[in-house]
Design a protein around this motif. Structure first.
Motif, mmCIF file in Angstrom:
data_model
loop_
_atom_site.group_PDB
_atom_site.id
_atom_site.type_symbol
_atom_site.label_atom_id
_atom_site.label_comp_id
_atom_site.label_asym_id
_atom_site.label_seq_id
_atom_site.Cartn_x
_atom_site.Cartn_y
_atom_site.Cartn_z
ATOM 1 N N ASP A 136 0.994 -1.136 -0.210
ATOM 2 C CA ASP A 136 0.322 -0.233 -0.677
ATOM 3 C C ASP A 136 0.670 1.293 -0.341
ATOM 4 N N SER A 137 1.987 1.060 -0.128
ATOM 5 C CA SER A 137 2.980 2.426 0.052
ATOM 6 C C SER A 137 3.415 2.332 -1.706
ATOM 7 N N HIS A 138 4.227 4.043 -2.337
ATOM 8 C CA HIS A 138 4.260 3.346 -3.420
ATOM 9 C C HIS A 138 5.277 4.108 -4.243
ATOM 10 N N PRO A 139 6.626 4.387 -4.759
ATOM 11 C CA PRO A 139 6.728 5.924 -5.372
ATOM 12 C C PRO A 139 6.090 5.383 -6.283
ATOM 13 N N GLN A 140 5.586 7.183 -6.064
ATOM 14 C CA GLN A 140 4.393 7.341 -7.227
ATOM 15 C C GLN A 140 4.941 8.375 -8.305
ATOM 16 N N ASP A 141 6.528 7.755 -8.881
ATOM 17 C CA ASP A 141 6.569 8.304 -10.404
ATOM 18 C C ASP A 141 7.484 7.052 -11.102
ATOM 19 N N GLU A 142 7.092 6.103 -10.774
ATOM 20 C CA GLU A 142 7.322 4.514 -11.246
ATOM 21 C C GLU A 142 6.386 3.477 -11.199
ATOM 22 N N VAL A 196 7.158 7.115 -16.937
ATOM 23 C CA VAL A 196 6.425 8.276 -17.400
ATOM 24 C C VAL A 196 7.501 8.929 -19.066
ATOM 25 N N GLY A 197 6.807 8.389 -19.789
ATOM 26 C CA GLY A 197 8.199 8.454 -21.005
ATOM 27 C C GLY A 197 8.381 7.683 -21.544
ATOM 28 N N ASP A 198 8.969 7.145 -20.668
ATOM 29 C CA ASP A 198 9.780 5.368 -21.007
ATOM 30 C C ASP A 198 9.117 5.311 -21.912
ATOM 31 N N ALA A 199 10.179 4.047 -22.548
ATOM 32 C CA ALA A 199 9.206 3.637 -23.881
ATOM 33 C C ALA A 199 9.655 1.345 -23.282
ATOM 34 N N VAL A 200 9.006 1.271 -24.373
ATOM 35 C CA VAL A 200 9.142 -0.512 -23.846
ATOM 36 C C VAL A 200 8.822 -1.680 -24.579
ATOM 37 N N PRO A 201 9.794 -2.226 -24.912
ATOM 38 C CA PRO A 201 9.020 -3.334 -26.512
ATOM 39 C C PRO A 201 8.636 -3.714 -25.639
ATOM 40 N N LEU A 202 7.246 -4.946 -26.337
ATOM 41 C CA LEU A 202 6.756 -6.125 -25.988
ATOM 42 C C LEU A 202 6.375 -6.710 -27.192
ATOM 43 N N ARG A 203 6.940 -8.316 -26.890
ATOM 44 C CA ARG A 203 6.827 -9.562 -27.821
ATOM 45 C C ARG A 203 4.830 -10.051 -28.018
ATOM 46 N N ILE A 240 5.951 -1.191 -29.508
ATOM 47 C CA ILE A 240 6.690 -0.178 -28.563
ATOM 48 C C ILE A 240 6.022 0.627 -27.787
ATOM 49 N N LEU A 241 5.456 0.376 -26.888
ATOM 50 C CA LEU A 241 4.978 0.712 -25.385
ATOM 51 C C LEU A 241 5.311 2.312 -24.654
ATOM 52 N N GLU A 242 5.015 3.527 -24.841
ATOM 53 C CA GLU A 242 5.199 4.379 -23.943
ATOM 54 C C GLU A 242 4.198 4.665 -22.633
ATOM 55 N N ILE A 243 5.133 4.293 -21.965
ATOM 56 C CA ILE A 243 4.185 5.209 -20.525
ATOM 57 C C ILE A 243 4.230 6.446 -20.203
ATOM 58 N N THR A 244 3.023 6.654 -20.251
ATOM 59 C CA THR A 244 1.976 7.691 -20.240
ATOM 60 C C THR A 244 1.426 9.003 -19.382
ATOM 61 N N ALA A 245 1.053 7.619 -18.619
ATOM 62 C CA ALA A 245 0.926 8.411 -16.893
ATOM 63 C C ALA A 245 0.946 6.889 -15.791
ATOM 64 N N ILE A 246 1.107 8.079 -15.133
ATOM 65 C CA ILE A 246 1.158 6.326 -13.327
ATOM 66 C C ILE A 246 0.359 7.412 -12.410
ATOM 67 N N ARG A 247 -1.152 6.420 -11.687
ATOM 68 C CA ARG A 247 -1.537 6.724 -10.872
ATOM 69 C C ARG A 247 -1.390 5.660 -10.151
ATOM 70 N N TYR A 248 -1.559 6.212 -8.754
ATOM 71 C CA TYR A 248 -1.998 5.214 -7.406
ATOM 72 C C TYR A 248 -3.562 5.492 -7.232
ATOM 73 N N GLU A 249 -4.384 5.220 -7.208
ATOM 74 C CA GLU A 249 -5.835 5.100 -6.441
ATOM 75 C C GLU A 249 -6.310 4.438 -5.614
ATOM 76 N N MET A 250 -5.764 3.076 -5.720
ATOM 77 C CA MET A 250 -6.222 1.797 -4.693
ATOM 78 C C MET A 250 -5.903 1.867 -3.533
ATOM 79 N N GLU A 251 -5.736 3.174 -3.359
ATOM 80 C CA GLU A 251 -5.693 3.193 -1.650
ATOM 81 C C GLU A 251 -7.101 3.247 -0.735
#
Length: 173
Positions: free
Chosen positions: A89-95, A148-155, A162-173
């Protein structure tokens, strides 16, 4: 016709307990607070059903015994899953970590330009149709630790994306 399609089970046929969502050996059973609440709600439902069945007077004692054995197995499996649960239930908000709701934009591949949104959860809480993906899923493993902004390859079945991370949120607490 195969006996698998017939309801006529013999009294001595083994009771088959449905398996829970797979958790790879040696992997910690991480759950969100919501996921643990869902497991506990499921336990209440099973225990209530068990109590009602025990109190009922079903004419066919063999069928009642089979149903009780099935419920006992399900309760036992669920107890094991709950006792091994580790709430995160605790997270680094930026990754991206367990519990993150992530928006991905496909940069390269057949579905270029499309967006996906999902939340990384425990194996028991996972339901892709609702946007909940198990932390053990390949896409979840590929993006964990990214920002956010990282590109990730996925087979995928359609080829590499190639997927780009455009948003990260932690909303389930």
């Amino acid at each position: 016709m195969s006996s698998a399609f017939l309801k006529n089970e013999t009294a001595d046929a083994p009771v088959v307990i449905p398996a829970r969502a797979p958790l790879p050996p040696g992997v910690t059973n991480y759950v969100t607070p919501r996921g643990l609440a869902l497991l506990r709600d499921e336990m209440i439902e099973l225990e209530t059903e068990h109590a009602h069945l025990q109190a009922s007077e079903v004419p066919d004692g063999n069928e009642r015994s089979r149903q009780l054995a099935l419920l006992n197995g399900q309760i036992s499996n669920l107890n094991q899953r709950i006792s091994s649960a580790r709430v995160v239930d605790s997270h680094p908000q930026d990754e991206v970590r367990f519990g993150a709701t992530v928006v991905l934009k496909t940069q390269k591949g057949k579905s270029a330009g499309s967006e996906r949104r999902f939340t990384i959860v425990g194996v028991d809480e996972a339901d892709a149709s609702l946007g909940f993906i198990a932390f053990t899923a390949p896409i979840a493993r590929a993006i964990q630790g990214k920002r956010v902004g990282d590109a990730v390859p996925l087979r995928t079945l359609q080829g590499e994306e190639i997927l780009e991370i455009t948003a990260i949120r932690y909303e389930m607490e």
